[in-house]
Design a protein around this motif. Sequence first.
Motif, mmCIF file in Angstrom:
data_model
loop_
_atom_site.group_PDB
_atom_site.id
_atom_site.type_symbol
_atom_site.label_atom_id
_atom_site.label_comp_id
_atom_site.label_asym_id
_atom_site.label_seq_id
_atom_site.Cartn_x
_atom_site.Cartn_y
_atom_site.Cartn_z
ATOM 1 N N GLY A 79 30.792 19.052 59.038
ATOM 2 C CA GLY A 79 31.000 17.772 59.844
ATOM 3 C C GLY A 79 32.038 16.792 58.950
ATOM 4 N N ILE A 80 31.817 15.809 59.242
ATOM 5 C CA ILE A 80 32.422 14.595 58.623
ATOM 6 C C ILE A 80 31.634 14.013 57.358
ATOM 7 N N PRO A 81 32.146 14.025 56.148
ATOM 8 C CA PRO A 81 31.613 13.899 54.959
ATOM 9 C C PRO A 81 31.036 12.204 54.877
ATOM 10 N N SER A 82 31.822 11.379 55.410
ATOM 11 C CA SER A 82 31.235 9.963 55.304
ATOM 12 C C SER A 82 30.283 9.713 56.244
ATOM 13 N N LEU A 83 30.494 10.391 57.451
ATOM 14 C CA LEU A 83 29.184 10.203 58.336
ATOM 15 C C LEU A 83 28.050 10.893 57.918
ATOM 16 N N ASN A 84 28.131 12.032 57.332
ATOM 17 C CA ASN A 84 26.920 12.871 56.714
ATOM 18 C C ASN A 84 26.342 11.983 55.760
ATOM 19 N N SER A 85 26.871 11.127 54.845
ATOM 20 C CA SER A 85 26.502 10.545 53.763
ATOM 21 C C SER A 85 25.897 9.363 54.423
ATOM 22 N N ILE A 86 26.484 8.652 55.329
ATOM 23 C CA ILE A 86 25.670 7.609 55.902
ATOM 24 C C ILE A 86 24.222 7.852 56.825
ATOM 25 N N LEU A 87 24.561 8.911 57.490
ATOM 26 C CA LEU A 87 23.271 9.315 58.040
ATOM 27 C C LEU A 87 22.031 9.762 57.168
ATOM 28 N N THR A 88 22.522 10.651 56.275
ATOM 29 C CA THR A 88 21.541 10.886 55.383
ATOM 30 C C THR A 88 20.871 9.733 54.469
ATOM 31 N N SER A 89 21.750 8.977 53.965
ATOM 32 C CA SER A 89 21.041 7.867 53.107
ATOM 33 C C SER A 89 20.492 6.869 54.267
ATOM 34 N N GLY A 90 20.739 6.965 55.349
ATOM 35 C CA GLY A 90 19.756 5.968 56.186
ATOM 36 C C GLY A 90 18.297 6.745 56.536
ATOM 37 N N ILE A 91 18.520 7.942 56.623
ATOM 38 C CA ILE A 91 17.212 8.665 56.839
ATOM 39 C C ILE A 91 16.247 8.705 55.763
ATOM 40 N N ALA A 92 16.970 8.986 54.591
ATOM 41 C CA ALA A 92 16.233 8.983 53.238
ATOM 42 C C ALA A 92 15.643 7.704 52.806
ATOM 43 N N TYR A 93 16.422 6.391 53.156
ATOM 44 C CA TYR A 93 15.783 5.337 52.896
ATOM 45 C C TYR A 93 14.648 5.059 53.679
ATOM 46 N N TRP A 94 14.693 5.302 55.150
ATOM 47 C CA TRP A 94 13.687 5.099 55.973
ATOM 48 C C TRP A 94 12.428 5.756 55.535
ATOM 49 N N LEU A 95 12.640 7.067 55.015
ATOM 50 C CA LEU A 95 11.390 8.000 54.803
ATOM 51 C C LEU A 95 11.030 7.428 53.424
ATOM 52 N N LEU A 96 11.730 6.999 52.435
ATOM 53 C CA LEU A 96 11.149 6.436 51.050
ATOM 54 C C LEU A 96 10.556 5.056 51.263
ATOM 55 N N MET A 97 10.986 4.238 52.390
ATOM 56 C CA MET A 97 10.474 3.055 52.617
ATOM 57 C C MET A 97 8.757 3.212 53.275
ATOM 58 N N LYS A 98 8.991 4.307 54.070
ATOM 59 C CA LYS A 98 7.635 4.485 55.110
ATOM 60 C C LYS A 98 6.740 5.119 54.031
ATOM 61 N N THR A 99 6.905 5.988 53.262
ATOM 62 C CA THR A 99 5.943 6.607 51.991
ATOM 63 C C THR A 99 5.455 5.274 51.145
ATOM 64 N N LYS A 100 6.643 4.373 50.894
ATOM 65 C CA LYS A 100 6.171 3.414 49.975
ATOM 66 C C LYS A 100 5.259 2.454 50.580
ATOM 67 N N ASN A 101 5.511 2.233 51.936
ATOM 68 C CA ASN A 101 4.593 1.060 52.676
ATOM 69 C C ASN A 101 3.117 1.788 52.733
ATOM 70 N N ASN A 102 3.238 3.102 52.998
ATOM 71 C CA ASN A 102 1.747 3.863 53.387
ATOM 72 C C ASN A 102 0.952 3.797 52.032
ATOM 73 N N LYS A 103 1.442 3.632 50.886
ATOM 74 C CA LYS A 103 0.521 3.842 49.748
ATOM 75 C C LYS A 103 -0.504 2.746 49.561
#
Length: 103
Positions: A79-103
Amino acid sequence: MAGILNHFVDFLSMLGVIFPPIAGVMLVDYYILKTSRKILDETREKGLLPDDSSTPLIGWSAIIACIIGTVVGVIFNFGIPSLNSILTSGIAYWLLMKTKNNK
């Protein structure tokens, strides 16, 4: 001169993979998680800027998500590296924040 130009293009390509994850984290934080929406709405009504005391000093979830997005953009060749990095960081941040808020 051509050797310098090849390195400059590589440098620009690397910048195009390093900085987009920051935008991915910001977009997810503002539009999906809405973490500071209440503070921003209150200060907008008063016509002021938000106080620095209301936000955490270091957002480790955002930093980790940006690093993950940059690594994915640099290492994976699909794919497109910059698009891959944007999508991956967004999903990773969402997952990290959701697990952080569930604790």
